[in-house]
Design a protein around this motif. Structure first.
Motif, PDB file in Angstrom:
ATOM      1  N   ALA A 298       0.839  -1.201   0.000  1.00  0.00           N
ATOM      2  CA  ALA A 298       0.000   0.000   0.000  1.00  0.00           C
ATOM      3  C   ALA A 298       0.876   1.254   0.000  1.00  0.00           C
ATOM      4  O   ALA A 298       0.613   2.217  -0.741  1.00  0.00           O
ATOM      5  CB  ALA A 298      -0.933  -0.011   1.211  1.00  0.00           C
TER       6      ALA A 298
ATOM      7  N   TYR B 291      -4.719   2.159   3.512  1.00  0.00           N
ATOM      8  CA  TYR B 291      -4.573   0.801   4.043  1.00  0.00           C
ATOM      9  C   TYR B 291      -5.326   0.671   5.358  1.00  0.00           C
ATOM     10  O   TYR B 291      -5.267   1.543   6.231  1.00  0.00           O
ATOM     11  CB  TYR B 291      -3.104   0.460   4.271  1.00  0.00           C
ATOM     12  CG  TYR B 291      -2.896  -0.919   4.874  1.00  0.00           C
ATOM     13  CD1 TYR B 291      -2.957  -2.049   4.076  1.00  0.00           C
ATOM     14  CD2 TYR B 291      -2.681  -1.076   6.243  1.00  0.00           C
ATOM     15  CE1 TYR B 291      -2.786  -3.321   4.619  1.00  0.00           C
ATOM     16  CE2 TYR B 291      -2.502  -2.335   6.803  1.00  0.00           C
ATOM     17  CZ  TYR B 291      -2.562  -3.458   5.979  1.00  0.00           C
ATOM     18  OH  TYR B 291      -2.413  -4.701   6.527  1.00  0.00           O
TER      19      TYR B 291
ATOM     20  N   ILE C 129      -6.933  -0.314   0.349  1.00  0.00           N
ATOM     21  CA  ILE C 129      -6.756  -1.747   0.575  1.00  0.00           C
ATOM     22  C   ILE C 129      -7.213  -2.088   1.983  1.00  0.00           C
ATOM     23  O   ILE C 129      -6.690  -1.544   2.967  1.00  0.00           O
ATOM     24  CB  ILE C 129      -5.288  -2.153   0.384  1.00  0.00           C
ATOM     25  CG1 ILE C 129      -4.827  -1.841  -1.048  1.00  0.00           C
ATOM     26  CG2 ILE C 129      -5.091  -3.639   0.690  1.00  0.00           C
ATOM     27  CD1 ILE C 129      -3.325  -1.977  -1.242  1.00  0.00           C
TER      28      ILE C 129
END
Length: 579
Positions: free
Chosen positions: A514, A521, A545
């Motif tokens: 990330a 993230y 993510i």
């Protein structure tokens, strides 16, 4: 004075590109290289062409695949000579079996430099074999009227073959001599309409065939409609109307676009993967006619159920001659647009078997209730159910293969939110999943990706396109530290070699990935953390993510315990009804 070679190169390729664009091709994914320079410069110079540049050829090919999937139109894929084109192969295979139109252009050395030891020269003629619908080794550029016409006709033929059903990839191999620079000052992409055009028509039933099928349908007491991947959104409404007109249950795969939308869901069966595992129940649900639209659904339980049926009429309705019958149970292969097929039978008097439909609906509703009642432990199934409930109206979700698509099959219940689910189910691989989803994100918004840790690792390079073109997507990574689906297979019984050969733990967390690609993230280890992470990701631009940490062994145990619970309760109810 204009160089003759440069003039030949410029006019020949300009004619080719004009016909592509005139026939609806307006996006090109370019893998940088020297030999493809003339095509790359001319595409970039065209005012009506959107170009993307991806330095990783494998990622580039899947990115183009994703764009073509969501647009339902051909996308051009361009690379240099040598192994560059070989890196396109996995995506071309997927396009071939998923019926996605791609126009692949590989640059090549001229004929005198082939097979003589010239650098970056490999055998590129028919490079993709039977995995493309058509392949051509183009002539060297010339400016003769006949050669300009040849370039134009070849371009239009490529579009026609790629978009003709079954749709798929085509391959142009272009040999170029140096120098490779076209004269852009000569180029005027001025024509509003192409010289040649491709027109695709719809297939309908012949009247005598309609009467024959109508007679067989009217004789049937227990018809079952099965809808798999590969249907377009326009097919959902006529299929549902047809089923409701005759009172038929519709077994709908999550990739069929039938579980979600504005159409009626009264006859839709969405929990079959759970209750078709129960032998005592299957006996009460055996049809005497199967009508299947699209490819074979994801569910193995459904595949086994259909394969074990006695010899009954089985109609496979498809708009093309592509053979889609892995059970070998088909009796009638009907090449017709789904819309016209369904509407052909909508004006006949009939009586519906409500008991037959209610049997399926009862099993479906009971299974869904029990699935939600019996699943308490935090695992991938619960996470997928929460993700599906969270998806906003009009969202697009791309799913990786293996466990993600199977959990979606279990937990993506019917709804009115017009959610579209896609996956690479042509060859069912785990490669290129990130890149395909990012290609779709160029048009599909909001965009989500559900993926396992192995598939995510396999295509991490694809994230570069997100940063480069400021794409937006929420990625939910189910990190069970390995290949979770193998834990459900007999290989799991070999404790000596299972982890090394099949479980393949990587012991990775993706926070560093990330950071590398500038993504948001979120690290999730519990049910309480998951929805807040999704909500926060929705408020952020770019790539986000969400890494969901799960345990492979616990996940398998939870799934099996849940299936056992549903089976016990369903059998108990069935026995009570029969007493």
């Amino acid at each position: 004075m204009i160089d003759e070679h440069q003039q030949n190169l410029t006019h020949y390729l300009t004619a080719f590109i004009e016909e592509l664009v005139g026939n609806g091709v307006d996006e090109v994914v370019i893998s940088p290289g020297s030999r493809s320079t003339p095509l790359a410069l001319l595409f970039a110079h065209h005012p009506n062409v959107k170009t993307y540049v991806n330095v990783d050829e494998r990622s580039a090919a899947f990115f183009a695949l994703g764009i073509a999937k969501v647009k339902e139109k051909p996308v051009v894929l361009l690379c240099s000579s040598g192994t560059a084109g070989a890196n396109y192969y996995p995506a071309i295979i997927e396009a071939r079996y998923a019926k996605v139109p791609l126009i692949v252009l590989t640059a090549d050395r001229p004929h005198e430099l082939r097979e003589v030891g010239a650098p970056q020269a490999i055998h590129q003629i028919d490079l993709y074999g039977k995995h493309v619908k058509w392949s051509i080794d183009m002539a060297l550029p010339e400016n003769l009227p006949s050669m300009i016409q040849y370039a134009q006709s070849s371009a239009v033929r490529g579009v026609a073959v790629s978009t003709g059903h079954p749709q798929g990839p085509v391959h142009f191999n272009f040999p170029f001599r140096e120098p490779l620079i076209p004269d852009l000052k000569q180029v005027e992409f001025s024509r509003d309409t192409p010289l040649k055009r491709v027109h695709q028509g719809d297939r309908q039933l012949f009247p005598d065939l309609k009467e024959e099928l109508q007679e067989e349908l009217m004789k049937s007491e227990r018809p079952l409609v099965v809808c798999g991947p590969g249907l377009n959104g326009d097919a959902a409404l006529p299929i549902v109307q047809f089923a409701e007109y005759y009172g038929l249950p519709v077994v709908a795969d999550p990739l069929s676009f039938i579980r979600s939308g504005n159409h009626s869901k009264e006859n839709i069966i969405d929990a079959y993967d759970t209750f078709l595992r129960i032998d005592e129940l299957k006996d009460t649900l055996r049809p005497d006619l199967v009508i299947r639209f699209g490819a074979m659904p994801v569910s193995k339980a459904l595949m086994i159920f259909l394969r074990e049926l006695p010899e009954i009429p089985t109609w496979i309705v498809s708009k093309s001659e592509e053979w889609q019958d892995p059970t070998a149970k088909g009796t009638n292969y009907i090449y017709c647009e789904e819309k016209w097929f369904c509407e052909s039978f909508m004006n006949q008097e009939h009586t519906s078997n409500h008991d037959w439909l209610n049997r399926w609906l009862g099993a479906n509703n009971d299974s869904k209730d029990l699935l939600l009642k019996g699943h308490h432990e935090w695992d991938e199934g619960v996470a997928v159910h929460q993700l599906v409930q969270h998806l906003p109206k009009g969202a697009t979700l791309f799913s990786s293969n293996s466990m993600p698509i199977r959990d979606l099959d279990t937990y993506f219940f019917t709804n009115d939110r017009s959610i579209r689910i896609f996956a690479n189910r042509g060859a069912n691989g785990i490669d290129g999943v990130v890149s395909t989803a990012l290609g779709m994100s160029t048009r599909a918004r909001p965009m989500y990706l559900l993926i396992g840790d192995l598939a995510f690792f396999h295509d991490l390079n694809g994230l570069l396109m997100a940063r480069k073109y400021q794409l937006n997507m929420t990625i939910v990574v189910m990190n069970n530290n390995g290949g979770g689906i193998f834990s459900y297979l007999p290989q799991a019984n070999d404790q000596n070699h299972f982890e090394d050969l099949f479980g393949t733990p990587m012991d990775l967390e993706f926070v560093h990935a990330a950071k590398l690609f500038g993504a948001g993230y979120f690290h999730v280890t519990s049910q309480e953390q998951f929805i807040p992470a999704l909500q926060e990701a929705d408020q952020r631009m770019g790539i986000n993510i969400i890494e969901v940490m799960t345990n492979r062994e616990e996940n398998v145990a939870n799934h099996r315990n849940l299936w056992d619970f549903v089976s016990r309760e369903m059998v108990k109810k069935l026995k009570g009804e029969n007493q």
